[in-house]
Every structure is written in C-alpha cells, then in structure tokens.
Write an enzyme that holds these catalytic residues in place. Structure first.
Site, PDB file in Angstrom:
ATOM      1  NE  ARG A  68      -3.459  -0.121   2.681  1.00 47.36           N
ATOM      2  CZ  ARG A  68      -4.632  -0.304   2.058  1.00 47.36           C
ATOM      3  NH1 ARG A  68      -5.145   0.661   1.336  1.00 47.36           N
ATOM      4  NH2 ARG A  68      -5.283  -1.447   2.164  1.00 47.36           N
ATOM      5  NE  ARG A  94      -5.340   1.547  -3.168  1.00 41.74           N
ATOM      6  CZ  ARG A  94      -4.812   0.345  -2.929  1.00 41.74           C
ATOM      7  NH1 ARG A  94      -5.451  -0.744  -3.295  1.00 41.74           N
ATOM      8  NH2 ARG A  94      -3.640   0.232  -2.341  1.00 41.74           N
ATOM      9  CB  ILE A  95      -7.653   2.477   3.847  1.00 44.45           C
ATOM     10  CG1 ILE A  95      -9.111   2.120   4.161  1.00 44.45           C
ATOM     11  CG2 ILE A  95      -6.968   3.099   5.057  1.00 44.45           C
ATOM     12  CD1 ILE A  95      -9.280   1.071   5.232  1.00 44.45           C
ATOM     13  CG  LEU A  96      -5.720   7.857   1.174  1.00 46.90           C
ATOM     14  CD1 LEU A  96      -6.067   9.329   1.351  1.00 46.90           C
ATOM     15  CD2 LEU A  96      -5.003   7.629  -0.151  1.00 46.90           C
ATOM     16  CG  ASN A 110     -13.493  11.075   1.852  1.00 47.08           C
ATOM     17  OD1 ASN A 110     -13.637  10.763   0.662  1.00 47.08           O
ATOM     18  ND2 ASN A 110     -13.999  10.330   2.834  1.00 47.08           N
ATOM     19  CG  HIS A 112     -18.345   8.973   4.776  1.00 46.79           C
ATOM     20  ND1 HIS A 112     -17.743   7.787   4.407  1.00 46.79           N
ATOM     21  CD2 HIS A 112     -19.288   8.653   5.697  1.00 46.79           C
ATOM     22  CE1 HIS A 112     -18.290   6.791   5.085  1.00 46.79           C
ATOM     23  NE2 HIS A 112     -19.219   7.294   5.871  1.00 46.79           N
ATOM     24  CG  ASP A 144      -7.631  12.592  11.065  1.00 47.72           C
ATOM     25  OD1 ASP A 144      -8.185  11.516  10.732  1.00 47.72           O
ATOM     26  OD2 ASP A 144      -7.981  13.258  12.059  1.00 47.72           O
ATOM     27  CG  ASP A 148     -14.728   7.461   6.541  1.00 47.84           C
ATOM     28  OD1 ASP A 148     -14.164   8.043   5.593  1.00 47.84           O
ATOM     29  OD2 ASP A 148     -15.257   6.337   6.424  1.00 47.84           O
TER      30      ASP A 148
HETATM   31  C1  GAR Z   1     -20.196   8.926  -3.073  1.00 46.41           C
HETATM   32  O1  GAR Z   1     -21.500   8.759  -2.615  1.00 46.41           O
HETATM   33  C2  GAR Z   1     -19.223   9.109  -1.929  1.00 46.41           C
HETATM   34  O2  GAR Z   1     -19.808   9.741  -0.839  1.00 46.41           O
HETATM   35  C3  GAR Z   1     -18.871   7.687  -1.604  1.00 46.41           C
HETATM   36  O3  GAR Z   1     -18.753   7.054  -2.855  1.00 46.41           O
HETATM   37  C4  GAR Z   1     -19.674   7.650  -3.756  1.00 46.41           C
HETATM   38  C5  GAR Z   1     -18.954   7.943  -5.040  1.00 46.41           C
HETATM   39  O4  GAR Z   1     -19.833   8.337  -6.031  1.00 46.41           O
HETATM   40  N1  GAR Z   1     -17.652   7.600  -0.868  1.00 46.41           N
HETATM   41  C6  GAR Z   1     -17.429   6.712   0.078  1.00 46.41           C
HETATM   42  O5  GAR Z   1     -18.237   5.867   0.400  1.00 46.41           O
HETATM   43  C7  GAR Z   1     -16.069   6.846   0.755  1.00 46.41           C
HETATM   44  N2  GAR Z   1     -16.022   6.050   1.925  1.00 46.41           N
HETATM   45  P1  GAR Z   1     -19.332   8.910  -7.415  1.00 46.41           P
HETATM   46  O6  GAR Z   1     -18.300   7.934  -7.991  1.00 46.41           O
HETATM   47  O7  GAR Z   1     -20.557   8.963  -8.258  1.00 46.41           O
HETATM   48  O8  GAR Z   1     -18.746  10.271  -7.188  1.00 46.41           O
END
Ligand code: GAR
Length: 206
Positions: A68, A94-96, A110, A112, A144, A148
C-alpha cells in the site's frame, strides 16, 4: 505548487468529479483540476476526466506495487509533479497509508455518504438503513489518520423514508453531495479555514 490546483482521486462512476468539473466550467468553483487519478482501469471517473480534457488523467494499478505504501507513494509523486496543492477524494475506495496522509497533511478532502461520526467505513448507506436512523446525509471532511475521522468542513442532511433501500437513499444523498462538494471546495480556496483542535473555523465566520 498552485494554490487552487486540485488532484481528484476516484474509484467509481465519478458523479462527484463530474459536478466539480461542471462547477469549474460554469465559474462556480474557482479551482483547477490538474490531475485525475484512479486505482480502477474501468472507473467512470477516468472517462469523465478525459472528456473534460483534464490535463493529466491516469490509472495506477495497486497490483503493480509491492504494498500500500509503495502504491500511495507513486500516487503522491504524480500529484506533486502535477503541482496540485489539494487532494480531493471523490468516491476513492482505498484506505490511504499514513505516509500519504502525512505528506499532504491538512490538504486531503473527502466526501462520505453519512453524517459523520455516524457510519464511517465502506458501507455507510447500508449501515444507516440497518440502524434505522430517520435522517442521514453527507459529510465533507479533511482526511487524517483515523478512517473517516478528520475535521468536518461541511454537512448536509436528508430524510430517510420507511420504504428506502440502499439505492434510493444513496440517490437522495448524492443529490446533496453534488451541491455540497463543489460549494465546499470553492469556500476552501476563497474563504479558507483555520483549525481549532479538530473544529474547522471558516474565516468568514459563517
Ligand atoms: C459517493 O456517494 C461518496 O460519498 C462515496 O462514494 C460515492 C462515489 O460516487 N464515498 C465513500 O463511500 C467513501 N467512503 P461517485 O463515484 O458517483 O462520485
């Protein structure tokens, strides 16, 4: 490094990338998308980026790297070479590694699909439905080393209906994501913020 240049990292269909690019084109979001990077060769985000003529669009395959940290270092090198100040995660699944997070400390954002700190992780929408919450939403936050768990820049709330399934609730949340993410990125590069512990204080006091 250019103050308003962002790198977008995305693994999925790329609807958040699309609305960011639309907002930039329409003058509502004064950032410059300097690079779009994906860990998935078939990510819709890559096609969206190419169609929008983002100057650098790249796919890196995690399987080509020893671990990673090595993969993340390759991504970080691309981001720095592209002169991007901000790293914007838009459905990056992916987890950074901590070394990546430290390298761009305070400059990774990010989105979420829940009202953090409720329902962190990769199944936020399903987890919110299974828990039975009556409202959910989305959170834009700094990244960080806690998954999340970084300081919150902005949130938006949506109702959860009794007949919702994952798809219907996610669609309602995404409508808010598409409004909130470009608007928050715009505030980030125009208004700016300070951190008071983990609390974000926007410099316009709003
Ligand atoms: C979004 O709903 C975002 O919040 C989520 O993935 C989706 C991507 O949609 N992210 C996560 O779940 C991160 N943990 P998109 O490809 O249409 O932008």
């Amino acid at each position: 490094m250019q103050a308003r240049r962002i790198a977008v990292m995305a693994s999925g269909k790329g609807s958040n990338l699309r609305v960011i690019l639309d907002a930039v084109r329409q003058g509502r979001c004064p950032v410059e998308v300097g690079l779009v990077l994906s860990d998935k060769a078939d990510a819709g985000a890559l096609a969206i980026a190419r169609a929008a003529q983002v100057p650098r669009v790249c796919h890196l395959d995690p399987r080509d790297y020893a671990d990673r940290a090595a993969f993340d270092a390759a991504c970080a090198d691309r981001i720095e070479r592209a002169g991007c100040r901000w790293v914007v995660l838009a459905g990056y699944m992916r987890i950074l590694s901590s070394s990546f997070v430290r390298r761009f400390a305070g400059r990774i954002v990010n989105i979420h699909p829940s009202l953090l700190p409720a329902f962190p992780g990769a199944h936020a929408v399903e987890d919110a439905l299974a828990y039975g919450v009556k409202v959910s939403g989305c959170t834009v936050h700094l990244v960080d080393e806690v998954l999340d768990g970084g300081p919150i820049l902005a949130q938006a709330v949506v109702p959860v209906r009794d007949d919702d399934d994952r798809a219907s609730l996610h669609a309602r949340i995404q409508r808010e994501e598409h409004r909130l993410y470009p608007a928050t990125l715009a505030r980030m590069v125009t208004v700016g913020f300070d951190l008071d512990g983990r609390v974000v204080r926007w410099r316009d006091g709003a």
